[in-house]
Structure formats: structure tokens, C-alpha cells
Design a protein around this motif. Structure first.
Motif, short mmCIF file in Angstrom:
data_model
loop_
_atom_site.label_atom_id
_atom_site.label_comp_id
_atom_site.label_asym_id
_atom_site.label_seq_id
_atom_site.Cartn_x
_atom_site.Cartn_y
_atom_site.Cartn_z
N ARG A 29 24.08 -28.08 35.83
CA ARG A 29 25.37 -28.77 35.72
C ARG A 29 25.23 -30.14 35.04
NH1 ARG A 29 25.78 -25.59 40.14
NH2 ARG A 29 24.83 -27.07 41.58
N SER A 30 24.16 -30.85 35.33
CA SER A 30 23.98 -32.15 34.66
C SER A 30 23.73 -31.95 33.17
CB SER A 30 22.86 -32.96 35.30
OG SER A 30 21.61 -32.38 35.07
N ALA A 31 22.98 -30.92 32.81
CA ALA A 31 22.76 -30.61 31.39
C ALA A 31 24.07 -30.21 30.73
CB ALA A 31 21.74 -29.48 31.24
N PHE A 32 24.88 -29.40 31.40
CA PHE A 32 26.15 -28.99 30.82
C PHE A 32 27.01 -30.21 30.52
CE2 PHE A 32 30.46 -27.52 30.56
CZ PHE A 32 30.36 -26.33 29.85
N LEU A 33 27.11 -31.12 31.48
CA LEU A 33 27.92 -32.32 31.28
C LEU A 33 27.36 -33.18 30.15
CD1 LEU A 33 30.19 -34.25 32.12
CD2 LEU A 33 28.60 -35.23 33.77
N GLY A 34 26.08 -33.50 30.21
CA GLY A 34 25.48 -34.39 29.21
C GLY A 34 25.49 -33.81 27.81
N VAL A 35 25.09 -32.56 27.68
CA VAL A 35 25.02 -31.93 26.36
C VAL A 35 26.42 -31.67 25.80
CG1 VAL A 35 24.20 -29.89 25.10
CG2 VAL A 35 22.74 -30.99 26.79
N PHE A 36 27.36 -31.31 26.65
CA PHE A 36 28.74 -31.10 26.20
C PHE A 36 29.32 -32.40 25.63
CE2 PHE A 36 33.35 -30.93 27.07
CZ PHE A 36 33.69 -29.85 26.28
N LEU A 37 29.17 -33.49 26.39
CA LEU A 37 29.69 -34.77 25.91
C LEU A 37 28.93 -35.25 24.67
CD1 LEU A 37 30.29 -36.60 29.30
CD2 LEU A 37 32.00 -35.59 27.77
N ALA A 38 27.62 -35.04 24.64
CA ALA A 38 26.83 -35.42 23.47
C ALA A 38 27.24 -34.59 22.26
CB ALA A 38 25.34 -35.25 23.75
N GLY A 39 27.52 -33.31 22.47
CA GLY A 39 27.94 -32.44 21.38
C GLY A 39 29.28 -32.83 20.80
N GLY B 85 29.47 -39.10 13.51
CA GLY B 85 28.74 -39.72 12.42
C GLY B 85 28.57 -41.22 12.55
N SER B 86 29.27 -41.82 13.48
CA SER B 86 29.17 -43.26 13.65
C SER B 86 27.96 -43.62 14.51
CB SER B 86 30.44 -43.81 14.31
OG SER B 86 30.50 -43.39 15.65
N TRP B 87 27.52 -44.85 14.40
CA TRP B 87 26.41 -45.33 15.21
C TRP B 87 26.80 -45.28 16.68
CZ3 TRP B 87 25.60 -49.16 18.76
CH2 TRP B 87 24.26 -49.41 19.09
N GLY B 88 28.02 -45.66 17.02
CA GLY B 88 28.48 -45.64 18.41
C GLY B 88 28.51 -44.24 19.00
N GLY B 89 28.93 -43.27 18.20
CA GLY B 89 28.97 -41.89 18.67
C GLY B 89 27.59 -41.34 18.96
N ARG B 90 26.66 -41.69 18.10
CA ARG B 90 25.28 -41.21 18.29
C ARG B 90 24.62 -41.93 19.46
NH1 ARG B 90 23.48 -39.46 12.27
NH2 ARG B 90 25.17 -37.97 12.13
N GLY C 197 22.98 -41.65 25.19
CA GLY C 197 23.20 -42.08 26.57
C GLY C 197 23.57 -40.92 27.49
N PHE C 198 24.43 -40.03 27.01
CA PHE C 198 24.81 -38.85 27.81
C PHE C 198 23.59 -37.98 28.09
CE2 PHE C 198 29.14 -39.22 25.62
CZ PHE C 198 29.69 -39.94 26.66
N MET C 199 22.76 -37.80 27.07
CA MET C 199 21.56 -36.97 27.24
C MET C 199 20.57 -37.62 28.21
SD MET C 199 21.92 -34.21 25.53
CE MET C 199 20.24 -33.65 25.58
N ALA C 200 20.37 -38.93 28.07
CA ALA C 200 19.43 -39.63 28.96
C ALA C 200 19.91 -39.56 30.41
CB ALA C 200 19.28 -41.08 28.52
N PHE C 201 21.21 -39.74 30.61
CA PHE C 201 21.76 -39.69 31.96
C PHE C 201 21.59 -38.29 32.56
CE2 PHE C 201 25.41 -39.32 34.91
CZ PHE C 201 25.01 -40.27 35.83
N SER C 202 21.85 -37.27 31.76
CA SER C 202 21.72 -35.90 32.30
C SER C 202 20.27 -35.56 32.60
CB SER C 202 22.34 -34.88 31.34
OG SER C 202 21.59 -34.76 30.17
N LEU C 203 19.35 -36.03 31.78
CA LEU C 203 17.92 -35.81 32.06
C LEU C 203 17.49 -36.53 33.34
CD1 LEU C 203 16.41 -36.03 28.48
CD2 LEU C 203 16.30 -34.05 30.02
N LEU C 204 18.01 -37.72 33.55
CA LEU C 204 17.70 -38.47 34.77
C LEU C 204 18.22 -37.74 36.00
CD1 LEU C 204 16.52 -41.15 35.89
CD2 LEU C 204 18.82 -42.08 35.69
N LEU C 205 19.46 -37.26 35.93
CA LEU C 205 20.02 -36.51 37.06
C LEU C 205 19.21 -35.25 37.34
CD1 LEU C 205 23.87 -36.69 36.45
CD2 LEU C 205 22.59 -37.73 38.31
N ALA C 206 18.87 -34.53 36.30
CA ALA C 206 18.12 -33.28 36.49
C ALA C 206 16.74 -33.55 37.07
CB ALA C 206 18.01 -32.53 35.17
#
Length: 147
Positions: free
Chosen positions: A71-81, A87-92, A97-106
Motif C-alpha cells: 500500500r505504501s508503494a502504491f501511494l508513493g509510486v502512483f503520486l510519483a507517476g 517535466g518541471s524541477w518541482g514535479g520531479r 519525495g513520494f518515493m522516498a516516503f513510501s520506501l521509508l514506510l515500507a
């Protein structure tokens, strides 16, 4: 979080694609089936760091895959996707950040001694695969076309 995401997509006119953030529910069925039919013993008691979850007591015989990891991967990867293709620096940066947070939770599941590392990796891969499909559906949908 799935209902909030579905509500946001519904308000923006995404029609049936609104259900994409709820894709983790299908993955939960896969998770429970794996825990029932795959023989992966839980971690031993001496590794367990107990936490109390009042009113929750689902005990399945197996431990693979980690539902929290999935579930943490689904949330983080979905939001990251959704954030990355902007294409913006902020989006990337947000995607990272979403990926790092989901990895931390997992990975907290390993620290707490609730799951083996293989359980968490399996859950994370399952959740990531579902999230990539869901994010692709949302990105490729034309709001208003699917009503």
C-alpha cells in the motif's frame, strides 16, 4: 487516500478513470491470497517489536507479501507517476519525495520485525506495478471523455 484521490479525479471530470486510486483494493485481494497459499513463515518472536493495534486483529498464516509495503508503494509510486511527467524541477522533486516516503514506510516493517525483507520487497514490487498501471491510466485519460 484512495477515496480522496478518486474524489479529486471525479471533480476534474475523469469519469471511470476516477477508480484508478482504488486499484490497491484489487492488490489487497492478491495479497491475502498469497498469504493464504504461499508458505512464508512469519518472523520469530525475538525479532518482533510489539505495537498495539486496538480493534484490529487479522492473523493470516503467511507473511508474504507485506500489505503495508504494497500500500505504501502504491501511494508513493502512483503520486510519483502523476508528478514526474510534468517535466518541471518541482514535479520531479515531488516524485522523489513520494518515493522516498513510501520506501521509508515500507522499510519500517522490517525494522519493527513484522516482516522479512523479502516480504517487503515483494509487497513493494506488487504495489509499484499496480500504481504504474493506475498512474498511466490517469495520465492517458482525457477528462470529460469517459463520462
Amino acid at each position: 487516500y484512495g477515496l480522496i484521490g478518486a474524489g479529486v479525479l471525479w471533480r476534474k471530470g475523469y469519469g471511470l478513470v476516477t477508480l484508478a486510486p482504488l486499484g490497491f483494493l484489487v492488490l489487497t485481494v492478491v495479497e491475502v491470497a498469497c498469504k493464504l497459499f504461499l508458505e512464508q513463515p512469519p518472523t520469530p518472536e525475538e525479532l518482533f517489536r510489539p505495537l498495539s493495534y486496538p480493534f484490529i486483529g487479522v492473523n493470516l498464516p503467511g507473511s508474504f507479501p507485506s500489505g503495508h509495503g504494497m500500500r505504501s508503494a502504491f501511494l508513493g509510486v502512483f503520486l510519483a507517476g502523476l508528478a514526474w511527467p510534468s517535466g518541471s524541477w518541482g514535479g520531479r522533486a515531488a516524485a522523489g519525495g513520494f518515493m522516498a516516503f513510501s520506501l521509508l514506510l515500507a522499510s519500517s516493517r522490517i525494522y519493527l520485525g513484522v516482516h522479512w525483507a523479502s516480504d517487503v520487497v515483494g509487497g513493494y514490487l506488487l504495489g509499484s506495478a499496480g500504481a504504474l498501471v493506475a498512474a498511466r491510466l490517469v495520465r492517458s485519460a482525457d477528462p470529460g471523455r469517459l463520462h
